[in-house]
Design an enzyme around this catalytic site. Sequence first.
Site, mmCIF file in Angstrom:
data_model
loop_
_atom_site.group_PDB
_atom_site.id
_atom_site.type_symbol
_atom_site.label_atom_id
_atom_site.label_comp_id
_atom_site.label_asym_id
_atom_site.label_seq_id
_atom_site.Cartn_x
_atom_site.Cartn_y
_atom_site.Cartn_z
ATOM 1 N N HIS A 1 4.702 -4.751 10.937
ATOM 2 C CA HIS A 1 5.072 -4.009 12.149
ATOM 3 C C HIS A 1 5.173 -4.943 13.345
ATOM 4 C CE1 HIS A 1 4.678 0.181 10.691
ATOM 5 N NE2 HIS A 1 3.746 -0.323 9.895
ATOM 6 N N HIS B 1 0.846 -1.199 0.000
ATOM 7 C CA HIS B 1 0.000 0.000 0.000
ATOM 8 C C HIS B 1 0.876 1.242 0.000
ATOM 9 C CE1 HIS B 1 0.804 -0.606 4.287
ATOM 10 N NE2 HIS B 1 0.369 0.615 4.554
ATOM 11 N N ASP C 1 -0.210 -3.956 6.379
ATOM 12 C CA ASP C 1 -0.825 -3.425 7.598
ATOM 13 C C ASP C 1 -2.289 -3.818 7.730
ATOM 14 O OD1 ASP C 1 1.590 -2.231 8.088
ATOM 15 O OD2 ASP C 1 0.899 -0.166 7.844
ATOM 16 N N HIS D 1 6.323 2.254 3.854
ATOM 17 C CA HIS D 1 6.354 1.038 3.047
ATOM 18 C C HIS D 1 6.914 1.281 1.644
ATOM 19 C CE1 HIS D 1 3.638 -1.339 5.807
ATOM 20 N NE2 HIS D 1 3.477 -0.104 6.242
ATOM 21 N N HIS E 1 1.479 3.952 1.995
ATOM 22 C CA HIS E 1 2.057 4.707 3.103
ATOM 23 C C HIS E 1 3.582 4.781 2.993
ATOM 24 C CE1 HIS E 1 -1.711 4.260 5.867
ATOM 25 N NE2 HIS E 1 -1.814 5.255 5.014
#
Length: 260
Positions: A171, A55, A133, A60, A57
């Site tokens: 994470h 994704h 995530d 990442h 963000h």
Amino acid sequence: MIHIQAIPAFQDNYIWLLSEDCSQQSLVVDPGDASVVEKALDRLDLELSGILITHHHWDHTNGIETLTKNRSIPVYGPDNSAISGITHTLDGTETLAVLGTEFSILKTPGHTLDHIAYFANPDQDDPILFCGDTLFSAGCGRLFEGTAEQMQSSFNKLRALPENTRVYCAHEYTLANLAFAQTVEPDNHSIKEYRNKVIRLREQNRPSLPSSLKLEFTINPFMRTDQNSVITAVKEHAPNAPLSNDSEVFGALRHWKDHF
């Protein structure tokens, strides 16, 4: 055979490094930091041959530009103009062959609208999932862009995978998630046992990941929204919330976690 190693980045990110026995080729998943990837490649004498993105963000994607500057390699990821450097867009309907392994692409919106996950079963008995995530051990990603209904639907896709699937999330949130899970299900002995295990791992500075879907089915409240113990806890915490289906339970549970 694929080997998977964690490259720690920032405060709590993991960049996953995939390599194989028969060559020096490798891939990385969600490289937010190029410098730690380069150090790992040098240390392991590996050649980067591709990048997988889940994704948009920044933690990442921030390493894409540096890692591709002097390399002509494919960068696979969602069709989102916010991600600079994607060469092969994926929409969640295709398969992808890399490192001699076929990955199915799963569309998993919720945390973000563009989120995808990568699933493979290279040896037919050791399936692997890179879920970014969306799913965390004992938790799930915040609903920054999507809805609870979308995230519940994404979780249902993951729930349908083989229970021995190894789960590589992005994470190290496990201990914090387990503290919340214990609050939701204080009588769930599996949560307590797993928390003690994770404490020992983290004291040794070892990752708590990968997890497995089988484990998540027993300790992750977001995987257990159909269980009476979770539903009852959510009703007691939010007595006025509508809880007529799994998505509404999921949404109320995520709201509880947001303020935990």
